[in-house]
Scaffold this active site. Sequence first.
Site, PDB file in Angstrom:
ATOM      1  N   GLY A 218       5.302  -0.629  56.179  1.00  0.00           N
ATOM      2  CA  GLY A 218       4.701  -2.190  55.736  1.00  0.00           C
ATOM      3  C   GLY A 218       3.231  -2.631  55.723  1.00  0.00           C
TER       4      GLY A 218
ATOM      5  N   GLY B  57     -14.959   8.938  26.168  1.00  0.00           N
ATOM      6  CA  GLY B  57     -15.368   9.555  27.683  1.00  0.00           C
ATOM      7  C   GLY B  57     -15.007  10.716  27.181  1.00  0.00           C
TER       8      GLY B  57
ATOM      9  N   GLU C   4     -16.548  11.995  36.323  1.00  0.00           N
ATOM     10  CA  GLU C   4     -16.793  12.934  35.784  1.00  0.00           C
ATOM     11  C   GLU C   4     -15.832  14.038  35.288  1.00  0.00           C
ATOM     12  OE1 GLU C   4     -19.554  14.687  39.067  1.00  0.00           O
ATOM     13  OE2 GLU C   4     -20.140  11.940  39.452  1.00  0.00           O
ATOM     14  N   GLY C   5     -15.270  13.308  34.316  1.00  0.00           N
ATOM     15  CA  GLY C   5     -13.684  13.889  33.458  1.00  0.00           C
ATOM     16  C   GLY C   5     -13.012  14.119  34.431  1.00  0.00           C
TER      17      GLY C   5
HETATM   18  C1  LIG Z   1     -15.650   3.442  38.474  1.00  0.00           C
HETATM   19  C2  LIG Z   1     -16.251   3.930  36.988  1.00  0.00           C
HETATM   20  C3  LIG Z   1     -17.513   5.094  37.491  1.00  0.00           C
HETATM   21  C4  LIG Z   1     -17.929   5.750  36.095  1.00  0.00           C
HETATM   22  N1  LIG Z   1     -19.061   6.639  35.764  1.00  0.00           N
HETATM   23  C5  LIG Z   1     -19.607   6.880  35.223  1.00  0.00           C
HETATM   24  C6  LIG Z   1     -20.718   7.311  35.025  1.00  0.00           C
HETATM   25  O1  LIG Z   1     -21.608   7.116  36.280  1.00  0.00           O
HETATM   26  N2  LIG Z   1     -22.168   8.033  34.205  1.00  0.00           N
HETATM   27  C7  LIG Z   1     -20.983   7.705  32.889  1.00  0.00           C
HETATM   28  O2  LIG Z   1     -21.468   8.554  31.491  1.00  0.00           O
HETATM   29  N3  LIG Z   1     -19.720   7.749  33.101  1.00  0.00           N
HETATM   30  C8  LIG Z   1     -18.746   6.885  34.261  1.00  0.00           C
HETATM   31  N4  LIG Z   1     -18.124   6.749  34.126  1.00  0.00           N
HETATM   32  C9  LIG Z   1     -16.688   7.499  33.043  1.00  0.00           C
HETATM   33  C10 LIG Z   1     -15.492   8.187  33.015  1.00  0.00           C
HETATM   34  O3  LIG Z   1     -16.119   9.128  33.540  1.00  0.00           O
HETATM   35  C11 LIG Z   1     -15.272   8.191  31.882  1.00  0.00           C
HETATM   36  O4  LIG Z   1     -14.135   6.803  31.970  1.00  0.00           O
HETATM   37  C12 LIG Z   1     -13.803   9.136  31.824  1.00  0.00           C
HETATM   38  O5  LIG Z   1     -14.414  10.721  31.644  1.00  0.00           O
HETATM   39  C13 LIG Z   1     -12.791   9.356  31.046  1.00  0.00           C
HETATM   40  O6  LIG Z   1     -12.918   8.763  30.035  1.00  0.00           O
HETATM   41  P1  LIG Z   1     -11.885   7.727  28.831  1.00  0.00           P
HETATM   42  O7  LIG Z   1     -12.171   6.374  29.924  1.00  0.00           O
HETATM   43  O8  LIG Z   1     -12.960   7.523  27.769  1.00  0.00           O
HETATM   44  O9  LIG Z   1     -10.612   8.024  28.515  1.00  0.00           O
HETATM   45  P2  LIG Z   1     -10.088   9.113  27.029  1.00  0.00           P
HETATM   46  O10 LIG Z   1     -11.384   9.743  26.643  1.00  0.00           O
HETATM   47  O11 LIG Z   1     -10.265   7.866  26.324  1.00  0.00           O
HETATM   48  O12 LIG Z   1      -9.301   9.569  28.488  1.00  0.00           O
HETATM   49  C14 LIG Z   1      -8.120   8.575  28.167  1.00  0.00           C
HETATM   50  C15 LIG Z   1      -6.831   9.534  28.571  1.00  0.00           C
HETATM   51  O13 LIG Z   1      -5.957  10.889  27.823  1.00  0.00           O
HETATM   52  C16 LIG Z   1      -6.765  12.074  28.357  1.00  0.00           C
HETATM   53  N5  LIG Z   1      -7.519  12.450  27.286  1.00  0.00           N
HETATM   54  C17 LIG Z   1      -8.072  12.308  26.720  1.00  0.00           C
HETATM   55  N6  LIG Z   1      -8.555  13.725  25.602  1.00  0.00           N
HETATM   56  C18 LIG Z   1      -7.677  15.171  26.596  1.00  0.00           C
HETATM   57  C19 LIG Z   1      -7.677  16.383  26.210  1.00  0.00           C
HETATM   58  N7  LIG Z   1      -7.827  16.665  24.842  1.00  0.00           N
HETATM   59  N8  LIG Z   1      -6.062  16.911  26.254  1.00  0.00           N
HETATM   60  C20 LIG Z   1      -5.252  15.863  27.399  1.00  0.00           C
HETATM   61  N9  LIG Z   1      -6.164  14.764  28.002  1.00  0.00           N
HETATM   62  C21 LIG Z   1      -6.987  15.081  26.909  1.00  0.00           C
HETATM   63  C22 LIG Z   1      -7.698  11.179  29.348  1.00  0.00           C
HETATM   64  O14 LIG Z   1      -7.444  12.462  30.380  1.00  0.00           O
HETATM   65  C23 LIG Z   1      -7.168  10.285  30.130  1.00  0.00           C
HETATM   66  O15 LIG Z   1      -6.001  10.568  30.935  1.00  0.00           O
HETATM   67  C24 LIG Z   1     -16.534   6.229  35.347  1.00  0.00           C
HETATM   68  C25 LIG Z   1     -15.329   5.634  35.465  1.00  0.00           C
HETATM   69  C26 LIG Z   1     -15.253   5.028  36.006  1.00  0.00           C
HETATM   70  C27 LIG Z   1     -13.679   3.976  35.997  1.00  0.00           C
END
Ligand SMILES: Cc1cc2nc3c(=O)[nH]c(=O)nc-3n(C[C@H](O)[C@H](O)[C@H](O)COP(=O)(O)OP(=O)(O)OC[C@H]3O[C@@H](n4cnc5c(N)ncnc54)[C@H](O)[C@@H]3O)c2cc1C
Length: 410
Positions: free
Chosen positions: A368, A156, A391-392
């Site tokens: 409430g 992600g 989107e990050g």
């Molecule tokens: C409803 C929804 C729609 C989405 N739509 C799309 C889409 O259309 N296309 C697409 O490609 N993706 C999509 N996503 C994916 C979304 O962009 C990712 O979920 C997001 O980028 C975070 O990745 P992850 O869930 O793997 O979290 P992780 O990367 O596992 O992160 C978990 C936590 O750790 C933190 N973290 C991770 N690395 C670091 C670091 N180096 N330093 C500090 N903190 C860190 C993160 O900020 C987060 O709080 C969607 C997600 C959702 C929930």
Amino acid sequence: MWYTDSRNASFLAHRPGRAVVTGSAFAWPPLGDDQRELLALVRTLATERIGPRAAAIDETHEFPWDIVELYREQGLFGLFFEERHGGTGTGALLALAAIEEVSKVCATSGLILAAQELGSLALKLAGSEEQQARYLPRLASGELLAAYALTESGSGSDSAALRTTAERDGGDYVLNGDKRFITNAGVAGLYTVFARTDATAKHRGISAFVVESDTPGLEVARLEPKLGIAGSTTGELTFDNCRVPAENLIGAEDEGFPIAMRVLDRSRGGIAAQAVGIAEGATDYALKYAKERETMGQAISKHQLIAGKLADMDTACQAARGLLYRLGLMLDAGVDGPELTKASAQAKLFCSDIAMAVTTDAVQILGGYGYIKEYPVERMMRDAKITQIYEGTNEIQRLVIARELVRLSS
Ligand SMILES: Cc1cc2nc3c(=O)[nH]c(=O)nc-3n(C[C@H](O)[C@H](O)[C@H](O)COP(=O)(O)OP(=O)(O)OC[C@H]3O[C@@H](n4cnc5c(N)ncnc54)[C@H](O)[C@@H]3O)c2cc1C
């Protein structure tokens, strides 16, 4: 001159104290008269057609095809495309303001616009003339919905760790792997997919492809139930020996990762716009409620602790709009590179953080009633949360801003 547009009478009736400003008076966002007219049309559609659907969209969790049809009829998808591709050619600032207007009343419907831009951007930025001619007019009309497929279960924030592969085989690439959390999964006609073409390189071994939704081997494995933006589909895609013609490669082989990042530099504005819209919608509602609800003999808007919250909420919205419109102006001026990366990350970070804070305060102001589904602010609070994640995440936005700050200052 100050005036209220009669077509927007019902909208403005719900937004006490706000009037449309045109001509030589202060205009914010700074749009030309024609663009303002288009924005007024979007506002009318939002108030009269989209807002009344928002609660049902949230409750049923069904993708709102009627809203897509409305956008098609009114040409709203065209806001994201140049005239030569069948769009309005009216620029990024107006497009962002349109997402903001719609998101004031329905975040799912705002996301449908933002996702169309997200899924189309790789083609707009790096597609060949032939690819653009084949797909962009159908995206501009809304005949095709678009999706952007970067995230996987194991990648992600660390998007360059993606594992879906694309192997060249004669005139095709064969895709294998899966994608997670893809907005518009199952409703998109076209997916922009990022896959690994070189297993030995990390971000330098990724390529971008256009994959049409009916391509054999591409399946939507599941859709995710979620906290907010309930009408938007979020799904898992699987690629099982999915053959894509080599002409569907976007840009050069192994150059997909910079394309993915350039897309996000531009698409994050859409999420910032969605976030600001949600925050403004919640502020408007809370203000109206606070003026009507009385406790201890007076409207709660006159109790200083509530008045202070309202002041902070509106100030946050105005500050966020500043960052959002600045980004729109930068996009329209053709700003690129680290400056754009920083500005889009800042807009997304700030707008989404204030959206979460403002909607939480709106729930508090309604007491409430804020917590129950009869009132829209609990939906707005649930919808706001995703803007800090997709989107990050905002942690990643802070890292990006700091990186670009250092780069720009050296
Ligand atoms: C409803 C929804 C729609 C989405 N739509 C799309 C889409 O259309 N296309 C697409 O490609 N993706 C999509 N996503 C994916 C979304 O962009 C990712 O979920 C997001 O980028 C975070 O990745 P992850 O869930 O793997 O979290 P992780 O990367 O596992 O992160 C978990 C936590 O750790 C933190 N973290 C991770 N690395 C670091 C670091 N180096 N330093 C500090 N903190 C860190 C993160 O900020 C987060 O709080 C969607 C997600 C959702 C929930």
